[in-house]
Motif scaffolding. Structure first.
Motif, mmCIF file in Angstrom:
data_model
loop_
_atom_site.group_PDB
_atom_site.id
_atom_site.type_symbol
_atom_site.label_atom_id
_atom_site.label_comp_id
_atom_site.label_asym_id
_atom_site.label_seq_id
_atom_site.Cartn_x
_atom_site.Cartn_y
_atom_site.Cartn_z
ATOM 1 N N HIS A 177 24.716 51.239 107.455
ATOM 2 C CA HIS A 177 23.526 50.681 108.094
ATOM 3 C C HIS A 177 22.931 49.538 107.261
ATOM 4 O O HIS A 177 22.687 48.443 107.764
ATOM 5 C CB HIS A 177 22.495 51.805 108.278
ATOM 6 C CG HIS A 177 21.371 51.472 109.199
ATOM 7 N ND1 HIS A 177 20.464 52.417 109.628
ATOM 8 C CD2 HIS A 177 20.980 50.309 109.763
ATOM 9 C CE1 HIS A 177 19.582 51.846 110.427
ATOM 10 N NE2 HIS A 177 19.860 50.571 110.516
ATOM 11 N N GLY A 178 22.717 49.793 105.978
ATOM 12 C CA GLY A 178 22.058 48.807 105.143
ATOM 13 C C GLY A 178 22.938 47.633 104.761
ATOM 14 O O GLY A 178 22.468 46.488 104.668
ATOM 15 N N LEU A 179 24.229 47.897 104.512
ATOM 16 C CA LEU A 179 25.122 46.846 104.017
ATOM 17 C C LEU A 179 25.863 46.132 105.136
ATOM 18 O O LEU A 179 25.864 44.901 105.210
ATOM 19 C CB LEU A 179 26.128 47.446 103.029
ATOM 20 C CG LEU A 179 27.004 46.450 102.267
ATOM 21 C CD1 LEU A 179 26.155 45.484 101.455
ATOM 22 C CD2 LEU A 179 27.988 47.178 101.357
ATOM 23 N N PHE A 180 26.507 46.885 106.010
ATOM 24 C CA PHE A 180 27.389 46.273 107.001
ATOM 25 C C PHE A 180 26.685 45.896 108.299
ATOM 26 O O PHE A 180 27.205 45.090 109.071
ATOM 27 C CB PHE A 180 28.557 47.195 107.317
ATOM 28 C CG PHE A 180 29.440 47.477 106.129
ATOM 29 C CD1 PHE A 180 29.587 46.544 105.122
ATOM 30 C CD2 PHE A 180 30.119 48.671 106.015
ATOM 31 C CE1 PHE A 180 30.395 46.785 104.023
ATOM 32 C CE2 PHE A 180 30.930 48.931 104.922
ATOM 33 C CZ PHE A 180 31.069 47.994 103.929
ATOM 34 N N VAL A 181 25.537 46.476 108.585
ATOM 35 C CA VAL A 181 24.785 46.089 109.777
ATOM 36 C C VAL A 181 23.678 45.112 109.385
ATOM 37 O O VAL A 181 23.670 43.951 109.789
ATOM 38 C CB VAL A 181 24.206 47.323 110.501
ATOM 39 C CG1 VAL A 181 23.413 46.885 111.738
ATOM 40 C CG2 VAL A 181 25.319 48.277 110.903
ATOM 41 N N ALA A 182 22.752 45.578 108.557
ATOM 42 C CA ALA A 182 21.592 44.750 108.221
ATOM 43 C C ALA A 182 21.987 43.476 107.470
ATOM 44 O O ALA A 182 21.654 42.361 107.892
ATOM 45 C CB ALA A 182 20.596 45.575 107.404
ATOM 46 N N CYS A 183 22.704 43.627 106.359
ATOM 47 C CA CYS A 183 23.057 42.444 105.558
ATOM 48 C C CYS A 183 23.996 41.513 106.306
ATOM 49 O O CYS A 183 23.846 40.284 106.236
ATOM 50 C CB CYS A 183 23.671 42.867 104.224
ATOM 51 S SG CYS A 183 22.477 43.567 103.062
ATOM 52 N N SER A 184 24.975 42.068 107.010
ATOM 53 C CA SER A 184 25.913 41.199 107.732
ATOM 54 C C SER A 184 25.197 40.333 108.754
ATOM 55 O O SER A 184 25.446 39.128 108.860
ATOM 56 C CB SER A 184 26.997 42.032 108.419
ATOM 57 O OG SER A 184 27.927 42.537 107.487
ATOM 58 N N CYS A 185 24.282 40.932 109.507
ATOM 59 C CA CYS A 185 23.550 40.156 110.511
ATOM 60 C C CYS A 185 22.737 39.046 109.857
ATOM 61 O O CYS A 185 22.738 37.900 110.319
ATOM 62 C CB CYS A 185 22.634 41.075 111.318
ATOM 63 S SG CYS A 185 23.483 42.109 112.539
ATOM 64 N N ALA A 186 22.032 39.384 108.773
ATOM 65 C CA ALA A 186 21.196 38.387 108.103
ATOM 66 C C ALA A 186 22.044 37.270 107.504
ATOM 67 O O ALA A 186 21.701 36.084 107.622
ATOM 68 C CB ALA A 186 20.347 39.053 107.025
ATOM 69 N N LEU A 187 23.161 37.612 106.858
ATOM 70 C CA LEU A 187 24.014 36.603 106.237
ATOM 71 C C LEU A 187 24.649 35.693 107.287
ATOM 72 O O LEU A 187 24.735 34.475 107.108
ATOM 73 C CB LEU A 187 25.089 37.276 105.390
ATOM 74 C CG LEU A 187 24.593 37.998 104.129
ATOM 75 C CD1 LEU A 187 25.705 38.861 103.539
ATOM 76 C CD2 LEU A 187 24.077 37.012 103.095
ATOM 77 N N LEU A 188 25.110 36.283 108.381
ATOM 78 C CA LEU A 188 25.733 35.478 109.435
ATOM 79 C C LEU A 188 24.725 34.577 110.130
ATOM 80 O O LEU A 188 25.094 33.560 110.726
ATOM 81 C CB LEU A 188 26.410 36.391 110.459
ATOM 82 C CG LEU A 188 27.702 37.075 109.999
ATOM 83 C CD1 LEU A 188 28.115 38.173 110.969
ATOM 84 C CD2 LEU A 188 28.840 36.057 109.831
ATOM 85 N N ASN A 189 23.446 34.945 110.058
ATOM 86 C CA ASN A 189 22.401 34.140 110.680
ATOM 87 C C ASN A 189 21.678 33.253 109.677
ATOM 88 O O ASN A 189 20.762 32.519 110.047
ATOM 89 C CB ASN A 189 21.381 35.053 111.370
ATOM 90 C CG ASN A 189 20.541 34.334 112.391
ATOM 91 O OD1 ASN A 189 21.071 33.723 113.322
ATOM 92 N ND2 ASN A 189 19.213 34.371 112.228
ATOM 93 N N ALA A 190 22.095 33.333 108.391
ATOM 94 C CA ALA A 190 21.413 32.593 107.317
ATOM 95 C C ALA A 190 19.927 32.894 107.314
ATOM 96 O O ALA A 190 19.082 32.002 107.160
ATOM 97 C CB ALA A 190 21.669 31.090 107.441
ATOM 98 N N SER A 191 19.599 34.176 107.502
ATOM 99 C CA SER A 191 18.208 34.605 107.571
ATOM 100 C C SER A 191 17.698 35.085 106.215
ATOM 101 O O SER A 191 18.465 35.545 105.373
ATOM 102 C CB SER A 191 18.048 35.744 108.584
ATOM 103 O OG SER A 191 18.063 35.266 109.900
ATOM 104 N N GLU A 192 16.411 35.009 106.045
ATOM 105 C CA GLU A 192 15.767 35.571 104.856
ATOM 106 C C GLU A 192 15.653 37.080 105.001
ATOM 107 O O GLU A 192 15.359 37.592 106.084
ATOM 108 C CB GLU A 192 14.378 34.969 104.685
ATOM 109 C CG GLU A 192 13.591 35.545 103.522
ATOM 110 C CD GLU A 192 12.194 34.968 103.410
ATOM 111 O OE1 GLU A 192 11.309 35.647 102.843
ATOM 112 O OE2 GLU A 192 11.979 33.825 103.882
ATOM 113 N N MET A 193 15.923 37.785 103.907
ATOM 114 C CA MET A 193 15.690 39.222 103.853
ATOM 115 C C MET A 193 14.558 39.531 102.880
ATOM 116 O O MET A 193 14.583 39.055 101.738
ATOM 117 C CB MET A 193 16.955 39.967 103.398
ATOM 118 C CG MET A 193 18.067 40.002 104.420
ATOM 119 S SD MET A 193 19.503 40.983 103.855
ATOM 120 C CE MET A 193 20.517 39.686 103.131
#
Length: 505
Positions: free
Chosen positions: A211-227
């Motif tokens: 959940h934290g690594l492969f869902v949350a981080c992947s989405c943010a990285l692929l969208n170049a979003s701030e976390m």
């Protein structure tokens, strides 16, 4: 392609954009800095002898450096093996023996544990340390290496990660997850959940978990979003950061704790366009109370370690409490009866999935892998589900007695193996009870053999803590004269859940 290359192509145009904002340490990291740091880690790993496909076992606290390490492992062509920080030496020894990592990264306080495992097993690996503050031998040595690193090419089916999940046999299984599994699932979620320019993710999940690594981080990285990157969930801190976020992902416990805060109002949640819940069932009353308080409906989805995300309630459309929505694009979901025939609408049966998100199999367990897949390529999840006339999927039970507590998967057999070895225990049965905060808690029914007069719930729990991660230790221990059984002699855990599984006894 290498998963990292896909991430990089998305965020490379924005090197000065904030990737991680870490309020607990009043620090931040831009995408340019994250790329450079991952390059230093990749260079260090390669210079240490890491070859493509070698495993890198990581047991560290969540931090910006820990995320950069994950990306560095991908860049170097390694296979990332994250481990829960709550695991005991016994559990860690099994993972090391089974996965044979070439490199181990751990906190300073755990180094002696891994050195002892290395000596006992004879499996040689480099051991680096990385602490919560980002310091350690990994950090120090990486500083001396170049950030210029050419990302190692990988094929679609090459392994990006191995995640261990406990099994009904009691021995954890390593789910082999490929670069394409993660990239396909990430891109699907990016589109399905409507990620857009300017989205900011409130990230309070662990990063040793899907959940934290492969869902949350992947989405943010692929969208170049701030976390907005916190080490763990804290309701007070969440209330401070929610007005700056547009997306929040959490387990049901996050939402029940927010609802317990009088300061959690519609105004606090106003800027968040999407609240997502997963890793455990969301109670319908939580869904209703949240919508009443904030005017927003939580989006519940369904996934697992072996498959990533399989289904989701819609971004636009009715989100129905008690359901996990529709199959994601490219993922097939079916419900099969005991005769391996498709169930009728609303019929309860075995939930099976197929698609590019489904893992490659279990590490060094070809027979177990074969058991879990049907002849036509569907993965048998072990969950019982239904699909209604409108196409919404609901999870109604778990055929493998899985307990999900606070978003963590717990298999009873693993705990029973520990309990049954203890003096004074004739037999045990571990089952779930309703927990007001974690959704489910671990309960154990014990039949004593009379040989140990001092056996108590406290003594059993104490021994369990020595061998099992804290979240697996039974919180409720009962002593019974005998366990309920059916006519075939099988323990009826459903009877135990019905009699002793309520919030209050």
């Amino acid at each position: 392609m290498n998963l990292y290359q896909a991430f990089y192509e998305r965020f490379a145009p924005y090197p000065d954009r904030t990737a991680l904002r870490m309020p607990e340490t009043d620090s931040s990291m831009t995408y340019g800095e994250l790329h450079a740091r991952s390059g230093q880690y990749a260079t260090l790993l390669a210079s240490s002898g890491l070859q493509a496909g070698d495993r890198v076992a990581v047991q560290v606290d969540k931090s910006g450096e820990a995320l950069a390490l994950y990306l560095g492992v991908l860049r170097a062509g390694g296979t990332y093996l994250p481990m829960n920080t709550a695991y005991t030496p016994d559990e860690l020894a099994y993972f090391v023996e089974n996965a044979e990592p070439a490199v181990v990264v751990c906190a300073d306080k755990q180094k002696a544990v891994f050195e002892a495992i290395r000596e006992r097993t004879g499996i040689r690996q480099r051991i680096f340390t990385l602490n919560t503050d980002g310091q350690g031998t990994l950090n120090t040595q990486a500083n001396d290496h170049s950030s210029d690193f050419v990302t190692v090419e990988r094929d679609d089916d090459d392994l990006a990660a191995i995640l261990y999940t406990s099994g009904t046999t009691g021995r954890p299984k390593g789910a082999m997850i490929s670069h394409n599994n993660l990239l396909n699932n990430g891109l699907t979620l990016l589109d399905y959940w409507g990620w857009k320019e300017g989205d900011v993710l409130l990230h309070m999940l662990p990063i040793f978990h899907v959940h934290g690594l492969f869902v949350a981080c992947s989405c943010a990285l692929l969208n170049a979003s701030e976390m907005i990157f916190y080490s763990k969930f804290d309701a007070t801190e969440a209330l401070k950061s929610l007005p700056e976020a547009t997306v929040m992902m959490g387990v049901p416990t996050f939402y029940t704790r927010l609802l317990a805060e009088p300061e959690f109002t519609q105004e606090k949640a106003e800027n968040v366009r999407l609240f997502i819940s997963g890793s455990a069932p969301l109670l319908e009353e939580t869904f209703a109370e949240f919508e009443q308080r904030t005017g927003k409906a939580i989006l519940e989805r369904y996934g697992m370690t072996e498959t990533g995300m399989n289904t989701s309630n819609p971004l636009n459309g009715q989100r129905i409490a008690g359901t996990v929505g529709f199959p994601l694009p490219g993922t097939e979901v079916r419900i099969m009866d005991e005769n391996d025939q498709p169930c009728d609408t609303d019929g309860v049966g075995s939930l099976q999935v197929k698609g590019p998100n489904v893992f490659q199999g279990y590490w060094r367990m070809p027979e177990k892998t074969a058991e879990e897949f049907t002849d036509d390529g569907f993965f048998v999840t072990g969950d019982l589900g239904t699909i209604n006339a409108a196409g919404y999927v609901s999870i109604v039970g778990r055929s493998k007695d899985l307990i999900i507590s606070g978003g963590y998967n717990i298999y009873p057999k693993e705990i029973e193996m520990v309990l049954n070895e203890l003096p004074g225990v004739l037999e045990s049965a571990v089952f779930a009870f309703v927990h007001p905060d974690f959704g489910e808690g671990v309960a154990a029914a014990i039949v004593a053999d009379g040989s140990a007069n001092t056996i108590t719930a406290e003594s059993l729990a104490s021994v369990c803590r020595e061998h099992l991660a804290g979240f697996k230790v039974p919180r409720r221990i009962l002593f019974l004269d005998e366990l309920p059984r059916n006519t075939m002699g099988k323990v009826q855990k459903n009877v135990l859940r019905d009699q002793y599984g309520q919030k209050e006894l």
